[in-house]
Design a protein around this motif. Structure first.
Motif, PDB file in Angstrom:
ATOM      1  N   GLY A  47       1.136  59.002  57.078  1.00 19.20           N
ATOM      2  CA  GLY A  47       0.989  58.780  55.646  1.00 19.20           C
ATOM      3  C   GLY A  47      -0.331  59.266  55.091  1.00 19.20           C
ATOM      4  N   ALA A  48      -1.310  59.493  55.971  1.00 24.99           N
ATOM      5  CA  ALA A  48      -2.616  59.971  55.513  1.00 24.99           C
ATOM      6  C   ALA A  48      -2.659  61.490  55.429  1.00 24.99           C
ATOM      7  CB  ALA A  48      -3.720  59.476  56.438  1.00 24.99           C
ATOM      8  N   TRP A  49      -1.608  62.134  55.927  1.00 19.42           N
ATOM      9  CA  TRP A  49      -1.570  63.597  55.908  1.00 19.42           C
ATOM     10  C   TRP A  49      -0.124  64.054  55.761  1.00 19.42           C
ATOM     11  CZ3 TRP A  49       0.971  66.395  59.834  1.00 19.42           C
ATOM     12  CH2 TRP A  49       1.412  65.626  60.912  1.00 19.42           C
ATOM     13  N   SER A  50       0.038  65.279  55.321  1.00 19.99           N
ATOM     14  CA  SER A  50       1.373  65.852  55.198  1.00 19.99           C
ATOM     15  C   SER A  50       1.273  67.368  55.261  1.00 19.99           C
ATOM     16  CB  SER A  50       2.057  65.405  53.897  1.00 19.99           C
ATOM     17  OG  SER A  50       1.268  65.736  52.764  1.00 19.99           O
ATOM     18  N   ALA A  99      -3.738  64.610  64.956  1.00 20.66           N
ATOM     19  CA  ALA A  99      -4.049  63.735  66.085  1.00 20.66           C
ATOM     20  C   ALA A  99      -5.524  63.819  66.450  1.00 20.66           C
ATOM     21  CB  ALA A  99      -3.173  64.108  67.281  1.00 20.66           C
ATOM     22  N   ARG A 100      -6.054  65.033  66.463  1.00 19.48           N
ATOM     23  CA  ARG A 100      -7.480  65.197  66.795  1.00 19.48           C
ATOM     24  C   ARG A 100      -8.368  64.523  65.750  1.00 19.48           C
ATOM     25  NH1 ARG A 100     -11.912  65.264  66.193  1.00 19.48           N
ATOM     26  NH2 ARG A 100     -13.557  66.694  66.919  1.00 19.48           N
ATOM     27  N   LEU A 101      -7.960  64.534  64.497  1.00 20.07           N
ATOM     28  CA  LEU A 101      -8.742  63.891  63.436  1.00 20.07           C
ATOM     29  C   LEU A 101      -8.519  62.381  63.383  1.00 20.07           C
ATOM     30  CD1 LEU A 101      -8.204  66.493  60.564  1.00 20.07           C
ATOM     31  CD2 LEU A 101     -10.347  66.055  61.776  1.00 20.07           C
ATOM     32  N   GLY A 102      -7.549  61.903  64.145  1.00 17.85           N
ATOM     33  CA  GLY A 102      -7.264  60.476  64.147  1.00 17.85           C
ATOM     34  C   GLY A 102      -6.604  59.984  62.871  1.00 17.85           C
ATOM     35  N   LEU A 103      -5.815  60.843  62.233  1.00 17.53           N
ATOM     36  CA  LEU A 103      -5.177  60.467  60.968  1.00 17.53           C
ATOM     37  C   LEU A 103      -3.916  59.657  61.219  1.00 17.53           C
ATOM     38  CD1 LEU A 103      -5.506  63.837  58.996  1.00 17.53           C
ATOM     39  CD2 LEU A 103      -7.046  61.856  58.977  1.00 17.53           C
ATOM     40  N   GLU A 104      -3.755  58.623  60.442  1.00 19.40           N
ATOM     41  CA  GLU A 104      -2.567  57.786  60.562  1.00 19.40           C
ATOM     42  C   GLU A 104      -1.404  58.403  59.799  1.00 19.40           C
ATOM     43  OE1 GLU A 104      -3.621  53.954  59.132  1.00 19.40           O
ATOM     44  OE2 GLU A 104      -5.024  53.516  60.783  1.00 19.40           O
ATOM     45  N   VAL A 153      -7.221  69.610  50.675  1.00 18.79           N
ATOM     46  CA  VAL A 153      -6.235  70.589  51.129  1.00 18.79           C
ATOM     47  C   VAL A 153      -6.909  71.540  52.105  1.00 18.79           C
ATOM     48  CG1 VAL A 153      -4.595  72.387  50.478  1.00 18.79           C
ATOM     49  CG2 VAL A 153      -5.014  70.457  48.921  1.00 18.79           C
ATOM     50  N   VAL A 154      -6.262  71.758  53.243  1.00 18.03           N
ATOM     51  CA  VAL A 154      -6.745  72.716  54.219  1.00 18.03           C
ATOM     52  C   VAL A 154      -5.596  73.658  54.551  1.00 18.03           C
ATOM     53  CG1 VAL A 154      -6.142  71.309  56.244  1.00 18.03           C
ATOM     54  CG2 VAL A 154      -8.012  72.959  56.405  1.00 18.03           C
ATOM     55  N   HIS A 190      -6.076  61.701  50.906  1.00 21.30           N
ATOM     56  CA  HIS A 190      -4.945  62.304  51.602  1.00 21.30           C
ATOM     57  C   HIS A 190      -5.321  63.730  51.982  1.00 21.30           C
ATOM     58  CE1 HIS A 190      -0.590  62.524  52.558  1.00 21.30           C
ATOM     59  NE2 HIS A 190      -0.711  63.804  52.249  1.00 21.30           N
ATOM     60  N   LEU A 191      -4.862  64.155  53.182  1.00 26.32           N
ATOM     61  CA  LEU A 191      -5.100  65.537  53.620  1.00 26.32           C
ATOM     62  C   LEU A 191      -3.769  66.271  53.601  1.00 26.32           C
ATOM     63  CD1 LEU A 191      -6.994  67.713  54.795  1.00 26.32           C
ATOM     64  CD2 LEU A 191      -6.316  66.913  57.079  1.00 26.32           C
ATOM     65  N   LEU A 192      -3.681  67.303  52.769  1.00 23.86           N
ATOM     66  CA  LEU A 192      -2.507  68.158  52.730  1.00 23.86           C
ATOM     67  C   LEU A 192      -2.789  69.408  53.558  1.00 23.86           C
ATOM     68  CD1 LEU A 192       0.337  68.680  51.569  1.00 23.86           C
ATOM     69  CD2 LEU A 192      -0.780  69.928  49.695  1.00 23.86           C
ATOM     70  N   ILE A 193      -1.931  69.668  54.540  1.00 22.53           N
ATOM     71  CA  ILE A 193      -2.078  70.830  55.400  1.00 22.53           C
ATOM     72  C   ILE A 193      -1.071  71.862  54.908  1.00 22.53           C
ATOM     73  CG2 ILE A 193      -2.030  71.667  57.777  1.00 22.53           C
ATOM     74  CD1 ILE A 193      -2.538  68.785  58.683  1.00 22.53           C
ATOM     75  N   SER A 194      -1.560  72.882  54.229  1.00 24.95           N
ATOM     76  CA  SER A 194      -0.698  73.853  53.558  1.00 24.95           C
ATOM     77  C   SER A 194      -0.693  75.182  54.310  1.00 24.95           C
ATOM     78  CB  SER A 194      -1.180  74.072  52.114  1.00 24.95           C
ATOM     79  OG  SER A 194      -0.360  75.009  51.446  1.00 24.95           O
TER      80      SER A 194
END
Length: 363
Positions: free
Chosen positions: A235-238, A228-233, A273-274, A196-200
């Motif tokens: 639920g795969a990011w928040s 969108a650029r990373l092609g994340l679906e 986390v990014v 999972h990618l968390l964008i904080s």
């Protein structure tokens, strides 16, 4: 007054980078000086002034600096503050990119190098046209506007103000989004990809957004474009918000609550986390996220939290910033630079005019 001095210097174009600031050392005294300046800014804290100053001087400054010493010690480097060291790397990289066309300066809204000193250096280099870039991709009154306030206050003290252009935000700039995505993809290639990618993003009081601050919407757009650029679906990011202070509601969801929940409720074992609101790594990313939040995630049953570094002085970041600045420098960079012959001719005209000012103090 030497009337020849300004005539001897060719008019140049400057770029002033402004970031938030940092203590001079990981000591209670240095942290106290920094917090006093930072937390006294009306842009940062909009509480009634008398009430806030009482809280600041009676409850925050006497105690919080000592509690922060250990945190700063964890991230301090041989070059000093990571934020300042990285900012200088960015300054030097952009200076190399632009070459003689643009003089690149660096300032902090709070602490050193000060905006006043940076302006003096640019002025001494002959800068008469200046582009100002606060290093905050998303605009907020607490950061970008505070930087402009400090800049304009310093400019009010100058006799000869330069031509001025400012960049308010670059949260949806295509080159910036591409730089973020490229950096994350490179990191995944080197370290593997988490579940999972968390964008904080750094949080701000909710009342500021309700009063018209665009920060929340710009954070959401940055995150959406990046995913969108990373092609994340889905639920795969928040998205979450970190670094809140005090009891008033801040932008939610809070990172320090979301991160343990990802382990307990979602069963995420490896979390990435990014923090795309930070142009350079600092205490909030290196200590708060990479150390404290990682410990919280592990305590909640997660396997590992991996912090993906900020863009810092990566070539892809410098290229994106340079392209952004070139867009705003249009018309200035195309102006031919004065050569030695033009300066010499101007000095001859000055000499021919001779002393014409009547005031004895100016002769």
């Amino acid at each position: 007054m030497n009337m020849e001095t300004p005539h001897r210097t060719p008019a140049r174009t400057g770029l002033l980078l402004i970031n938030l600031g940092t203590p001079d050392a990981p000591t209670a005294g240095a942290i106290r000086r920094y917090l006093r300046q930072f937390l006294s800014d009306r842009r940062v804290v909009e509480f009634p002034r008398a009430l806030w100053l009482a809280v600041l001087y009676l409850f925050i400054l006497p105690f919080r600096p000592r509690r922060l010493v250990h945190a700063y010690e964890k991230v301090w480097t041989a070059r000093g503050s990571p934020l300042l060291a990285i900012s200088r790397d960015q300054q030097q990289a952009l200076a190399s990119t632009f070459g003689a066309d643009v003089v690149v300066g660096l300032a902090m809204s709070y602490g050193e190098p000060s905006i006043e000193n940076a302006l003096a250096e640019l002025e001494s280099a002959g800068v008469r046209r200046m582009l100002v870039l606060p290093m905050y991709p998303q605009y907020s009154g607490t950061t970008t506007a505070a930087a402009f306030d400090a800049l304009f206050a310093a400019l009010r003290q100058r006799r000869w103000m330069p031509e001025l252009r400012t960049i308010g935000s670059y949260h949806d700039d295509a080159a910036h989004i591409e730089a973020l995505a490229t950096s994350i993809e490179s990191w995944w290639q080197a370290h593997g990809r988490g579940e999972h990618l968390l964008i904080s993003f750094h949080s701000i009081p909710r009342a500021y957004v309700e009063a018209g601050d665009p920060y929340f919407c710009q954070c959401q757009k940055t995150a959406r474009l990046l995913a969108a650029r990373l092609g994340l679906e889905t639920g795969a990011w928040s998205v979450s918000f970190q670094s809140r202070l005090g009891r008033q509601p801040w932008l939610m969801p809070y990172s320090d609550i979301v991160i343990p929940q990802l382990a307990t409720a979602r069963g995420v074992r490896r979390l990435d986390v990014v923090c795309p609101g930070f142009s350079a790594d600092c205490l909030e990313t290196l200590e708060e996220v990479a150390i404290r939040y990682a410990a919280d995630f592990a305590a909640a049953g997660g396997e590992t939290l991996r912090y993906i570094p900020a863009l810092n002085a990566q070539p892809v970041h410098i290229a994106a910033l340079a392209e952004l600045c070139r867009q705003h420098l249009q018309g200035w960079l195309e102006t031919p630079a004065e050569d030695a012959a033009e300066i010499a001719a101007r000095l001859q005209r000055v000499e021919a005019i001779g002393p014409t000012l009547d005031s004895p103090s100016l002769r």
